[in-house]
Design a protein around this motif. Sequence first.
Motif, PDB file in Angstrom:
ATOM      1  N   MET A  95      41.706  38.179   8.321  1.00 54.64           N
ATOM      2  CA  MET A  95      41.966  36.812   7.879  1.00 54.64           C
ATOM      3  C   MET A  95      43.400  36.467   8.252  1.00 54.64           C
ATOM      4  O   MET A  95      44.322  37.232   7.957  1.00 54.64           O
ATOM      5  CB  MET A  95      41.754  36.678   6.372  1.00 54.64           C
ATOM      6  CG  MET A  95      41.888  35.255   5.860  1.00 54.64           C
ATOM      7  SD  MET A  95      41.456  35.147   4.098  1.00 54.64           S
ATOM      8  CE  MET A  95      39.703  35.526   4.151  1.00 54.64           C
ATOM      9  N   LEU A  96      43.583  35.347   8.934  1.00 55.03           N
ATOM     10  CA  LEU A  96      44.925  34.918   9.290  1.00 55.03           C
ATOM     11  C   LEU A  96      45.718  34.676   8.012  1.00 55.03           C
ATOM     12  O   LEU A  96      45.210  34.105   7.046  1.00 55.03           O
ATOM     13  CB  LEU A  96      44.869  33.646  10.134  1.00 55.03           C
ATOM     14  CG  LEU A  96      46.178  33.219  10.803  1.00 55.03           C
ATOM     15  CD1 LEU A  96      46.619  34.243  11.839  1.00 55.03           C
ATOM     16  CD2 LEU A  96      46.015  31.847  11.449  1.00 55.03           C
ATOM     17  N   ALA A  97      46.962  35.121   8.002  1.00 56.90           N
ATOM     18  CA  ALA A  97      47.792  35.004   6.806  1.00 56.90           C
ATOM     19  C   ALA A  97      48.021  33.554   6.419  1.00 56.90           C
ATOM     20  O   ALA A  97      47.908  32.634   7.235  1.00 56.90           O
ATOM     21  CB  ALA A  97      49.130  35.697   7.036  1.00 56.90           C
ATOM     22  N   GLY A  98      48.380  33.365   5.162  1.00 54.57           N
ATOM     23  CA  GLY A  98      48.717  32.038   4.675  1.00 54.57           C
ATOM     24  C   GLY A  98      50.102  31.616   5.121  1.00 54.57           C
ATOM     25  O   GLY A  98      50.883  32.411   5.648  1.00 54.57           O
ATOM     26  N   GLY A  99      50.412  30.360   4.898  1.00 58.89           N
ATOM     27  CA  GLY A  99      51.678  29.809   5.360  1.00 58.89           C
ATOM     28  C   GLY A  99      51.459  28.991   6.614  1.00 58.89           C
ATOM     29  O   GLY A  99      50.340  28.871   7.116  1.00 58.89           O
ATOM     30  N   THR A 100      52.544  28.425   7.121  1.00 57.64           N
ATOM     31  CA  THR A 100      52.455  27.614   8.333  1.00 57.64           C
ATOM     32  C   THR A 100      52.529  28.547   9.532  1.00 57.64           C
ATOM     33  O   THR A 100      53.595  28.792  10.096  1.00 57.64           O
ATOM     34  CB  THR A 100      53.562  26.556   8.364  1.00 57.64           C
ATOM     35  OG1 THR A 100      53.570  25.857   7.116  1.00 57.64           O
ATOM     36  CG2 THR A 100      53.334  25.561   9.495  1.00 57.64           C
ATOM     37  N   ILE A 101      51.390  29.072   9.912  1.00 57.10           N
ATOM     38  CA  ILE A 101      51.293  30.127  10.921  1.00 57.10           C
ATOM     39  C   ILE A 101      50.959  29.569  12.304  1.00 57.10           C
ATOM     40  O   ILE A 101      51.511  29.983  13.322  1.00 57.10           O
ATOM     41  CB  ILE A 101      50.219  31.156  10.504  1.00 57.10           C
ATOM     42  CG1 ILE A 101      50.606  31.843   9.186  1.00 57.10           C
ATOM     43  CG2 ILE A 101      49.980  32.172  11.604  1.00 57.10           C
ATOM     44  CD1 ILE A 101      51.786  32.766   9.292  1.00 57.10           C
ATOM     45  N   ILE A 102      50.058  28.609  12.347  1.00 58.14           N
ATOM     46  CA  ILE A 102      49.522  28.125  13.626  1.00 58.14           C
ATOM     47  C   ILE A 102      50.498  27.142  14.278  1.00 58.14           C
ATOM     48  O   ILE A 102      50.880  26.141  13.671  1.00 58.14           O
ATOM     49  CB  ILE A 102      48.150  27.461  13.415  1.00 58.14           C
ATOM     50  CG1 ILE A 102      47.172  28.466  12.798  1.00 58.14           C
ATOM     51  CG2 ILE A 102      47.604  26.909  14.726  1.00 58.14           C
ATOM     52  CD1 ILE A 102      45.874  27.845  12.304  1.00 58.14           C
ATOM     53  N   GLY A 103      50.906  27.439  15.507  1.00 60.69           N
ATOM     54  CA  GLY A 103      51.773  26.552  16.250  1.00 60.69           C
ATOM     55  C   GLY A 103      53.242  26.678  15.933  1.00 60.69           C
ATOM     56  O   GLY A 103      54.035  25.812  16.293  1.00 60.69           O
ATOM     57  N   GLN A 104      53.627  27.769  15.262  1.00 60.38           N
ATOM     58  CA  GLN A 104      55.042  27.922  14.927  1.00 60.38           C
ATOM     59  C   GLN A 104      55.650  29.058  15.733  1.00 60.38           C
ATOM     60  O   GLN A 104      55.795  28.961  16.949  1.00 60.38           O
ATOM     61  CB  GLN A 104      55.226  28.145  13.422  1.00 60.38           C
ATOM     62  CG  GLN A 104      56.648  27.877  12.943  1.00 60.38           C
ATOM     63  CD  GLN A 104      56.906  28.411  11.545  1.00 60.38           C
ATOM     64  OE1 GLN A 104      57.093  29.602  11.381  1.00 60.38           O
ATOM     65  NE2 GLN A 104      56.916  27.533  10.559  1.00 60.38           N
ATOM     66  N   MET A 105      55.965  30.181  15.126  1.00 59.23           N
ATOM     67  CA  MET A 105      56.638  31.279  15.819  1.00 59.23           C
ATOM     68  C   MET A 105      55.705  31.986  16.797  1.00 59.23           C
ATOM     69  O   MET A 105      54.539  32.231  16.478  1.00 59.23           O
ATOM     70  CB  MET A 105      57.156  32.299  14.800  1.00 59.23           C
ATOM     71  CG  MET A 105      58.243  31.786  13.901  1.00 59.23           C
ATOM     72  SD  MET A 105      58.650  32.971  12.590  1.00 59.23           S
ATOM     73  CE  MET A 105      58.973  34.448  13.548  1.00 59.23           C
ATOM     74  N   PRO A 106      56.190  32.352  17.982  1.00 61.06           N
ATOM     75  CA  PRO A 106      55.360  33.087  18.939  1.00 61.06           C
ATOM     76  C   PRO A 106      54.818  34.393  18.358  1.00 61.06           C
ATOM     77  O   PRO A 106      53.733  34.840  18.735  1.00 61.06           O
ATOM     78  CB  PRO A 106      56.327  33.361  20.100  1.00 61.06           C
ATOM     79  CG  PRO A 106      57.371  32.304  19.999  1.00 61.06           C
ATOM     80  CD  PRO A 106      57.534  32.033  18.538  1.00 61.06           C
ATOM     81  N   GLU A 107      55.567  34.983  17.426  1.00 61.36           N
ATOM     82  CA  GLU A 107      55.161  36.263  16.830  1.00 61.36           C
ATOM     83  C   GLU A 107      53.786  36.181  16.191  1.00 61.36           C
ATOM     84  O   GLU A 107      52.967  37.101  16.305  1.00 61.36           O
ATOM     85  CB  GLU A 107      56.198  36.681  15.785  1.00 61.36           C
ATOM     86  CG  GLU A 107      55.852  37.965  15.049  1.00 61.36           C
ATOM     87  CD  GLU A 107      56.875  38.296  13.977  1.00 61.36           C
ATOM     88  OE1 GLU A 107      56.674  39.274  13.252  1.00 61.36           O
ATOM     89  OE2 GLU A 107      57.879  37.558  13.871  1.00 61.36           O
ATOM     90  N   TRP A 108      53.502  35.064  15.487  1.00 62.28           N
ATOM     91  CA  TRP A 108      52.209  34.962  14.796  1.00 62.28           C
ATOM     92  C   TRP A 108      51.053  34.936  15.793  1.00 62.28           C
ATOM     93  O   TRP A 108      50.015  35.554  15.566  1.00 62.28           O
ATOM     94  CB  TRP A 108      52.161  33.711  13.922  1.00 62.28           C
ATOM     95  CG  TRP A 108      53.274  33.557  12.935  1.00 62.28           C
ATOM     96  CD1 TRP A 108      53.968  32.425  12.648  1.00 62.28           C
ATOM     97  CD2 TRP A 108      53.833  34.581  12.090  1.00 62.28           C
ATOM     98  NE1 TRP A 108      54.913  32.662  11.694  1.00 62.28           N
ATOM     99  CE2 TRP A 108      54.857  33.980  11.327  1.00 62.28           C
ATOM    100  CE3 TRP A 108      53.568  35.938  11.919  1.00 62.28           C
ATOM    101  CZ2 TRP A 108      55.615  34.692  10.400  1.00 62.28           C
ATOM    102  CZ3 TRP A 108      54.329  36.660  11.004  1.00 62.28           C
ATOM    103  CH2 TRP A 108      55.331  36.040  10.253  1.00 62.28           C
ATOM    104  N   LEU A 109      51.224  34.238  16.888  1.00 59.05           N
ATOM    105  CA  LEU A 109      50.179  34.185  17.909  1.00 59.05           C
ATOM    106  C   LEU A 109      49.970  35.564  18.536  1.00 59.05           C
ATOM    107  O   LEU A 109      48.830  35.993  18.757  1.00 59.05           O
ATOM    108  CB  LEU A 109      50.540  33.163  18.978  1.00 59.05           C
ATOM    109  CG  LEU A 109      49.545  32.993  20.135  1.00 59.05           C
ATOM    110  CD1 LEU A 109      48.156  32.626  19.627  1.00 59.05           C
ATOM    111  CD2 LEU A 109      50.049  31.930  21.112  1.00 59.05           C
ATOM    112  N   GLU A 110      51.055  36.268  18.790  1.00 56.45           N
ATOM    113  CA  GLU A 110      50.944  37.606  19.371  1.00 56.45           C
ATOM    114  C   GLU A 110      50.214  38.555  18.433  1.00 56.45           C
ATOM    115  O   GLU A 110      49.397  39.383  18.877  1.00 56.45           O
ATOM    116  CB  GLU A 110      52.347  38.135  19.683  1.00 56.45           C
ATOM    117  CG  GLU A 110      53.058  37.385  20.807  1.00 56.45           C
ATOM    118  CD  GLU A 110      54.531  37.735  20.897  1.00 56.45           C
ATOM    119  OE1 GLU A 110      54.971  38.632  20.145  1.00 56.45           O
ATOM    120  OE2 GLU A 110      55.247  37.104  21.708  1.00 56.45           O
ATOM    121  N   ILE A 111      50.468  38.445  17.144  1.00 54.97           N
ATOM    122  CA  ILE A 111      49.802  39.318  16.164  1.00 54.97           C
ATOM    123  C   ILE A 111      48.309  39.001  16.098  1.00 54.97           C
ATOM    124  O   ILE A 111      47.467  39.907  16.041  1.00 54.97           O
ATOM    125  CB  ILE A 111      50.460  39.173  14.786  1.00 54.97           C
ATOM    126  CG1 ILE A 111      51.881  39.751  14.820  1.00 54.97           C
ATOM    127  CG2 ILE A 111      49.634  39.859  13.702  1.00 54.97           C
ATOM    128  CD1 ILE A 111      52.690  39.498  13.565  1.00 54.97           C
TER     129      ILE A 111
END
Length: 374
Positions: A95-111
């Motif tokens: 499950m993708l973590a909560g918070g403003t994850i989509i479209g922000q830091m490149p790290e979240w997309l890489e994870i």
Amino acid sequence: MSSDSQGIARKGVRRSFSKALNALGQGSTLVRAALLDRRIPLAYVGGWLGKRNLGDSALLVAYQTLFPAFNFVHFDGGRVARRMAGYFPRLRSGMLAGGTIIGQMPEWLEIARAFLEIHPELIVFGSGVEEASFWRGETTVDDWKPVLERCRFVGVRGPRSAELLGNLGLKSVEVVGDPVLSFALKDINTTPILDSVGLNIGTSDGKVWGSEVRIRDEMIALASTARESGWRVEWYVVWPKDLEITTHAAEASGTSQHIHVICQDHELFMRQVRRLSVFVGMKLHATVLATCALTPSVMLEYRPKCRDYMQSVKQEEFSFKTDAFQAGAVWEILREWNQHRQSAATALADAIHSRQALQRAAAARAFEMLSPHR
């Protein structure tokens, strides 16, 4: 070796040691999930954990509340996490973590990409989508499209997040609300401390509408007005880095008697703000938790995510962008709410409970879609 070189070397050793400890900690967590916990393991993909930030700590607990059948295991995309996740056959979904994850830091997309390389099933439940115009130079929503197209369920925090994904051509995107809504109380407090207000501000590395100095000065004006009107003023710090600016504002307004630092215990925070008549918050989950305590709240919209939440619970008229926030206008709202506290709290409770019921229904559908359950 010079003293500067020695200092740099020591810092390098400390960073390496810290990374090793984190890796070992995650490895042991995955082992416990595989061998000791009878619940189905579910990867919690990305997210800020261990930062002493009240919102991010509360989010993980919220997911555990919404999906009690699962044992959430943090997947940070690191080498140890990837290896361990691949070794345990019971850990098949994330499950993708909560918070403003989509479209922000490149790290979240890489994870997220790293997890999908190991296990093909990922769902989104309550994450937020960032505005490209606000986070220039970071990843965009377009970059996320291939990942999101592979998700069996995509549920986001608010209407603006859903709109941004809809503009990509993604179908069946739902607004499920912020997961922290799972903490919403059942009943309003019918005996609050009248003539009392909770205030929250903070720092955000300058990534705000307007400037942090302007926000601080308007909050000083608001707190001063409340004090001069005989009100009780309490300040709430939800991240250690926010203490300095909060202390400055409290001292400048003569309201430094009550400064609460609550960075990890969301239940304590809710108990505290439930006592109060009204609340004004800048940090997203400070205000989310205040609304969950059913305390009438004004959101200081320092980033787009704040309005996204307020729209999801039909409170957008009480969300003020921080580049236009005026202490006098907010004070008039607080006075009105304080004079009609029960009706204001009841109206908020109706909106919160409506979204909470929809969120529970969405959680049940998402649960059915997760392959370990089938």
